[in-house]
Write an enzyme that holds these catalytic residues in place. Structure first.
Site, PDB file in Angstrom:
ATOM      1  N   HIS A 116       0.844  -1.280   0.125  1.00  0.00           N
ATOM      2  CA  HIS A 116       0.029  -0.096  -0.015  1.00  0.00           C
ATOM      3  C   HIS A 116       0.943   1.122   0.191  1.00  0.00           C
ATOM      4  O   HIS A 116       2.011   1.294   0.824  1.00  0.00           O
ATOM      5  CB  HIS A 116      -1.156  -0.051   1.342  1.00  0.00           C
ATOM      6  CG  HIS A 116      -1.901   1.265   1.181  1.00  0.00           C
ATOM      7  ND1 HIS A 116      -3.085   1.193   0.306  1.00  0.00           N
ATOM      8  CD2 HIS A 116      -2.009   2.232   1.783  1.00  0.00           C
ATOM      9  CE1 HIS A 116      -3.579   2.239   0.515  1.00  0.00           C
ATOM     10  NE2 HIS A 116      -3.216   3.058   1.521  1.00  0.00           N
ATOM     11  N   LEU A 136     -10.032  -3.917   4.436  1.00  0.00           N
ATOM     12  CA  LEU A 136      -9.370  -3.121   3.514  1.00  0.00           C
ATOM     13  C   LEU A 136      -7.896  -2.349   3.989  1.00  0.00           C
ATOM     14  O   LEU A 136      -8.358  -1.583   5.149  1.00  0.00           O
ATOM     15  CB  LEU A 136     -10.214  -2.034   2.693  1.00  0.00           C
ATOM     16  CG  LEU A 136      -9.330  -1.446   1.706  1.00  0.00           C
ATOM     17  CD1 LEU A 136      -8.889  -1.971   0.560  1.00  0.00           C
ATOM     18  CD2 LEU A 136      -9.954   0.035   1.195  1.00  0.00           C
ATOM     19  N   ASP A 137      -6.983  -2.992   3.799  1.00  0.00           N
ATOM     20  CA  ASP A 137      -5.602  -2.119   4.364  1.00  0.00           C
ATOM     21  C   ASP A 137      -5.413  -2.373   5.644  1.00  0.00           C
ATOM     22  O   ASP A 137      -4.619  -1.406   6.291  1.00  0.00           O
ATOM     23  CB  ASP A 137      -5.503  -0.787   3.726  1.00  0.00           C
ATOM     24  CG  ASP A 137      -5.458  -0.561   2.391  1.00  0.00           C
ATOM     25  OD1 ASP A 137      -4.961  -1.255   1.548  1.00  0.00           O
ATOM     26  OD2 ASP A 137      -5.990   0.681   1.878  1.00  0.00           O
ATOM     27  N   ALA A 138      -6.160  -3.306   6.316  1.00  0.00           N
ATOM     28  CA  ALA A 138      -5.890  -3.381   7.823  1.00  0.00           C
ATOM     29  C   ALA A 138      -5.273  -4.831   8.211  1.00  0.00           C
ATOM     30  O   ALA A 138      -5.189  -5.095   9.548  1.00  0.00           O
ATOM     31  CB  ALA A 138      -7.373  -3.457   8.215  1.00  0.00           C
ATOM     32  N   GLY A 152      -6.967   3.401   1.616  1.00  0.00           N
ATOM     33  CA  GLY A 152      -7.824   3.364   0.276  1.00  0.00           C
ATOM     34  C   GLY A 152      -7.183   4.015  -0.847  1.00  0.00           C
ATOM     35  O   GLY A 152      -5.967   3.937  -0.951  1.00  0.00           O
TER      36      GLY A 152
END
Lengths: 287, 287, 287, 287
Positions: A195, A230-232, A204
């Site tokens: 990311h 998401l992205d976690a 995001g």
């Protein structure tokens, strides 16, 4: 230089007295020569983590029996979760890309240089833009164009392909699609994403634009295992670089790409070398 | 070595042809010797920023007339927002603290060493814990205990005190209270806070605990001007340090404190040296 | 929160099978509760390093007998070099300074804050400039002016004072004198220096001037144990900061001072916490 | 998006009043639209440095006359040393390599991605090991095996080739040969080397081995212009990465390679973008 055949054991379990001694004993008495040992005790979670690697040359347990013996004699006793791998068995990695080439190139250059103990049976993309790279390097390149309508269907085909090619783990090398739950569940802690921000900041889309708007003085990149949020997912590696008021979104992106590719490749190397252990949304990354 | 008396002009305005030439001309023709000049054009916002500093020794405009002349001859013409300061006029700084001493000590050690061109007429706190430090260093220490009920009332008293002592700006050196809108409005871009995270990650309370929970591999600290939106003001400086799976919340806090004090002190130094220019929630920080 | 009484064992010896198990066994069977364990095997030098710390509450060997028992039962067998310390016995530290205060302030602020498990019976200096700091903080400040002629004689007096006050280790907090061999030999791996460069670059005097002349883009600071070869002892900690063409020798010094104090204090903390093990001019620094 | 045709002026000269105004005036009155301007005054050396870039679309001086006009009207007057370049004229770069591919791959991946405004007419090597990369990417690969005896002779042939192909500058991408004085003199400040240490530490051969022996806690890489004194030319860029006692020479090399390639590519990009100005063994690197 001939490379040693080694076995690599990654373990975690509730911390108890004598675990470390038990595991090293198992290896020593069976004439395994330990070439790497690192352990970590998390006193907050009362959990023991260990990575041990030993030379198989004189080991008296046949390699196809090691897992069974270890499970029976030790793992059950200590409630261990463990994985056993062998250095001469290369994991099979699929690379997913979209249109940007920097992360793909960085991984492939390491691979071609002999620096990655891995096989790459395929590159998968939702666009054909980077097909020429696959061709140049002789790696099958599969295009699955994705729309809102066909997304699940295309992912099904991708999963079929991944199964047929016995892919062990997936690297999202700036793949600009959100992975669906089915695929995530099929590859738990085996999908590595990069990311382009210092997570959890700027989750995001368009993190560089958001970072620029916020006026940060440092930007970052984060590689993590993909989970359904998401992205976690568990973070494997992060790094940062300074920016100033002279930077623009364009130079954020340019500086960021150098971060992204190095941070992703470091995470991929650690994963291939069985040095990452995900536990409750955090990771132990052995040196 | 005798220190030069200099004038420092901080400017921003819509970018137009000839501004830089006009300003340097103003100084040169009036026999000012420029000792520092830096400028920046933000081509996205079409805005010109400049910091220029010149020796007043032979400058032919009397210092109490410089502002008027500059405004009349140049600033109005170019729609400039500018501040004019003199190196021999020390700004007056109030330090707000709660119970932790590391940031306070770091600022005071620089001050006592002669490294800060500032006057410190007071330390303000909601607790008496650090009163002994004020006493040791001979700086008036004012305690204003704060509860939900008395908060606005206490802040009123603080503001009265700040006015009486002609305080120019406030440093929140780990002051664990949210500043009310009234005080913020009285000191626009003149309240410097240190937040113990890499903003915008982990806004609000207990950022080290949150960072530990998230499993980050790098922690940070951020100094910024306080605005009415929590932890969202213009960032002056940030820095980071690596952590690993061996770290705990306790070691996060310990490593973080070294970051906090250095990041805050750097921001305070830049502010005192008139090197920070806040513009639309971002900052230009001259070198 | 009451602090636990713990014992801390630092060990190194030739690597052999079973050492780790033997040491942990010694603690476990005698009812010591391990609260920290880290080990490192240097496969190049075939050497085993370990730091283990355990709660003494239920330990069945009396604390004044632990060293003897451990030596007899284990250390001799494995050719171990080891030190045993107790968390409730504070080491006694002397701070040597010259004219600059930033490192001294940084150490004292940690000490006053309760962050250093140490006693500071004295500050020693070749100048009286910082005497006021000793007075302010109630720490005896001894001035030994040093000339070429009286150097050895003055050091003799210093050593007598150090002995009388049972000083365990010395911190050179920007002490601008070269320590003579006699004193170094009396405190092997117990004199910590901060050198204001990224060693081994810029050994000796005026490293910031040399770094400026060389046109480096990064400057550094290095804390190390003092040996008889100048700036060549085992390195404990290093850190760096970026500089640009806009920097001057003056800003090198300013930026460098922030590095120096943090790097030195980190090394001092590690030393106090018995986390540094010097071996053949290199160090193992446990986390 | 069509790219603008711009002119780029790099200037240095003795600092005098009015230079900046004169140069910007030259561009403005002739209807050049400035898109980049940065300047730096070195008050120690009393030298003025500047980089200015402007859109040529409406510029009233024909581009083949700009140099002459600027020299006649301004440069002579202010004793300027300057270079004028045009964004649509790609400099021609030769890459020299030996056996390691990581730096070469990193440069080529940027080049293929369209990220480098450069032409690469050749790769030169003293070994054939990386010939396949040249072939894969369609870049002529010339092998000049070098022995003590034939070195000068081979370099002569190389220089002939470089001249024939009108090469503007050379990148030594881990080229393991010392360049002779003749070649250096033919390409003053136009040969960029990457040295695998934090210069001036560990000059010469095997810097990672030397760094390991010294027990450093941080390793680095340095890109610099080649001068006749080994590893002593003007530094363009440096970066570092942390190491610990767990690292070995092998992991130093591995971690270092990531540094090397990024540091070299950053320097190459800056050079191509005409953002580096070497002056008296130091560099001004514009942002």
């Amino acid at each position: 230089m001939e490379k040693k055949q080694t076995a690599i054991l990654l373990i975690h379990c509730p911390d108890k007295q004598g675990i470390l001694a038990a595991v090293t004993d198992f290896i020593n008495v069976n004439k395994g020569n330990i070439v790497y040992l690192d352990q970590h005790v998390d006193y907050v979670q009362n959990t023991f983590f260990m990575r041990v690697e030993w030379d198989l040359k004189d080991f008296i347990i046949p390699r196809d029996k090691i897992e069974e013996y270890f499970r029976t004699l030790y793992a059950n006793k200590y409630d261990m979760v463990f994985t056993l791998n062998f250095s001469d068995v290369k994991p099979r990695m699929a690379i997913f890309v979209s249109k940007m080439s920097h992360c793909l190139f960085d991984i492939l250059s390491r691979y071609l240089d002999g620096g990655l103990n891995v096989e790459i049976p395929m590159i998968v993309s939702n666009h054909a833009d980077l097909q020429w790279i696959g061709e140049k390097f002789g790696i099958p390149f599969h295009v699955f164009p994705i729309t809102k309508e066909n997304k699940l269907e295309q992912e099904k085909k991708e999963m079929e392909l991944l199964r047929n090619e016995r892919v062990d783990f997936i690297v999202l090398a700036r793949y600009m699609q959100i992975i669906s739950e089915d695929m995530i569940n099929e590859f738990p802690n085996n999908i590595i994403n990069i990311h382009h921000s210092f997570l959890p900041a700027f989750i995001g889309a368009k993190p560089y634009h958001a970072a620029y708007e916020r006026g940060v003085k440092i930007i970052g990149a984060t590689s993590h295992y993909v989970t359904t949020e998401l992205d976690a997912g568990p973070i494997i590696e992060q790094d940062v670089v300074r920016v100033t008021h002279k930077d623009t979104v364009k130079t954020f992106i340019h500086k960021g790409q150098d971060l992204e590719k190095i941070v992703l490749s470091r995470a991929v190397e650690k994963h291939i070398d069985r040095k990452v252990l995900a536990f409750k949304n955090r990771t132990v990354v052995f040196s």
